[in-house]
Design an enzyme around this catalytic site. Structure first.
Site, mmCIF file in Angstrom:
data_model
loop_
_atom_site.group_PDB
_atom_site.id
_atom_site.type_symbol
_atom_site.label_atom_id
_atom_site.label_comp_id
_atom_site.label_asym_id
_atom_site.label_seq_id
_atom_site.Cartn_x
_atom_site.Cartn_y
_atom_site.Cartn_z
ATOM 1 N N ASP A 175 0.840 -1.189 0.000
ATOM 2 C CA ASP A 175 0.000 0.000 0.000
ATOM 3 C C ASP A 175 0.881 1.247 0.000
ATOM 4 O O ASP A 175 1.851 1.338 0.763
ATOM 5 C CB ASP A 175 -0.907 0.015 1.237
ATOM 6 C CG ASP A 175 -1.967 1.093 1.150
ATOM 7 O OD1 ASP A 175 -2.973 0.877 0.470
ATOM 8 O OD2 ASP A 175 -1.766 2.159 1.767
ATOM 9 N N ASN A 183 -2.141 12.776 -3.385
ATOM 10 C CA ASN A 183 -3.101 13.071 -4.446
ATOM 11 C C ASN A 183 -3.663 14.488 -4.295
ATOM 12 O O ASN A 183 -3.843 15.205 -5.281
ATOM 13 C CB ASN A 183 -4.235 12.042 -4.408
ATOM 14 C CG ASN A 183 -4.772 11.710 -5.780
ATOM 15 O OD1 ASN A 183 -4.050 11.749 -6.774
ATOM 16 N ND2 ASN A 183 -6.050 11.387 -5.847
ATOM 17 N N ASP A 192 -1.840 9.738 -10.482
ATOM 18 C CA ASP A 192 -1.776 8.661 -11.474
ATOM 19 C C ASP A 192 -0.331 8.354 -11.851
ATOM 20 O O ASP A 192 0.061 7.182 -11.963
ATOM 21 C CB ASP A 192 -2.566 9.050 -12.729
ATOM 22 C CG ASP A 192 -4.063 9.013 -12.513
ATOM 23 O OD1 ASP A 192 -4.504 8.500 -11.462
ATOM 24 O OD2 ASP A 192 -4.799 9.510 -13.387
ATOM 25 N N GLU A 218 -4.733 2.603 -4.343
ATOM 26 C CA GLU A 218 -3.267 2.667 -4.226
ATOM 27 C C GLU A 218 -2.681 1.387 -3.642
ATOM 28 O O GLU A 218 -1.550 1.364 -3.176
ATOM 29 C CB GLU A 218 -2.861 3.867 -3.360
ATOM 30 C CG GLU A 218 -3.240 3.768 -1.899
ATOM 31 C CD GLU A 218 -4.635 4.301 -1.587
ATOM 32 O OE1 GLU A 218 -4.882 4.642 -0.417
ATOM 33 O OE2 GLU A 218 -5.484 4.368 -2.505
#
Length: 318
Positions: A175, A183, A192, A218
């Site tokens: 993770d 983000n 991304d 993620e």
């Protein structure tokens, strides 16, 4: 046969080309005058010597068909005939083609094969479309890794393989730490790009038979067939370290760069057990690693008993 729009060639008993029609000339880029009376017809399809479907029928080598062709089956209602499909190099035209071929023997009154007719159909566009659809069904559009569906199917298959071969099966759940904050800071496009870089780093550390998948958001998952605790620990730490070395800035986070937390589980598959338990154990280890500060791995304390994933031990990154 010369006027047929379907590519056709005919071999005699000595595997010499009797007929090479105009459609076959167009398909292969080889004129009939170059191959009539020779046994060099394989050069029109392959870069190295290899039997065509007609050769296999003439020589009675039909048992080799599954070794040489992607898909093969007996020809319906045709004694000893064959149907098969495969990629061909097509040296003269300079491009690979996916051809569907049918080879039909011709017999004399005594039942002896006197010739074999092979017809072909260029299915390159259809095959490429099929591959593209399969990739859409099994690949994550953003990272190019296997998607969740492919992960689930592969895990079930590897679990059954481990059960048959009595081999360990390991799983890593990976993770990206503080990804929501990343983000928010860099925007969705930046997020991304971060996931793409992490995915590429993950994939670069794996063996050919390992599977790396985007599990969701993620989170990534890695299936390690025939990998015991020690090997899983080495891979997990290698992945953690490599992603940290990417030095993707993570402004405002406790860590200056993007890092990952990894949970691992190893199981010896047993009859009656389900692979979902392996996922649950690795997932629990992942969240324990995150609770203890992130940028670390959580591994089993000892080799698991059959059908279990073992207890957990926190392994803090150095």
């Amino acid at each position: 046969m010369e006027l047929l729009v379907i590519p056709v060639f005919v071999l005699d008993q000595q595997r010499r080309v009797l007929i090479w029609n105009r459609a076959c000339e167009r398909l292969t880029g080889v004129a009939a005058s170059e191959v009539i009376g020779t046994s060099d017809h394989w050069r029109c399809f392959y870069n190295r010597p290899r039997a065509t479907l007609a050769d296999l029928v003439l020589q009675g080598r039909t048992e080799e068909i599954r070794q040489l062709y992607d898909s093969a089956r007996p020809r319906p209602q045709q004694r000893e005939g064959l149907c098969a499909e495969n990629w061909c190099d097509m040296p003269r035209v300079g491009r690979r083609c996916y051809l569907a071929a049918d080879a039909s023997p011709i017999y004399d009154k005594e039942g002896r094969i006197v010739a074999v007719v092979e017809t072909m159909r260029d299915m390159t566009n259809e095959k490429k479309a099929q591959i593209a659809l399969e990739q859409l069904a099994t690949r994550d559009g953003l990272t190019g890794l296997a998607n969740r569906r492919c992960f689930d199917d592969t895990l079930r298959a590897e679990w059954q393989r481990a059960l048959r071969q009595q081999q360990p099966l390991s799983l890593l759940m990976v993770d990206v730490d503080n990804f929501k904050q990343y983000n928010d800071t860099h925007g969705h496009l930046g997020g991304d790009q971060c996931l793409q870089k992490v995915a590429a780093a993950l994939a670069s550390e794996m063996r050919a038979n390992d599977l790396v998948a985007r599990y969701g958001g993620e989170e990534f998952a890695v299936i390690l067939p025939n990998q015991a605790l020690k090997g899983a620990a080495i891979v997990a730490e290698r992945v953690r370290s490599r992603i940290e070395r990417l030095q993707l800035p993570n402004v405002g986070s406790a860590q200056p760069y993007v890092t990952v937390s990894i949970g691992a589980a190893t199981a010896l598959a047993a009859a009656g057990e389900e692979p979902q338990q392996l996922v649950a154990t690795a997932d629990a280890a992942l969240y324990r690693a995150k609770r203890l500060g992130r940028n670390r791995i959580s591994l089993p304390l000892q080799e698991p008993a059959r059908g279990t994933a073992g207890r957990e031990l926190d392994a803090t990154a150095q």
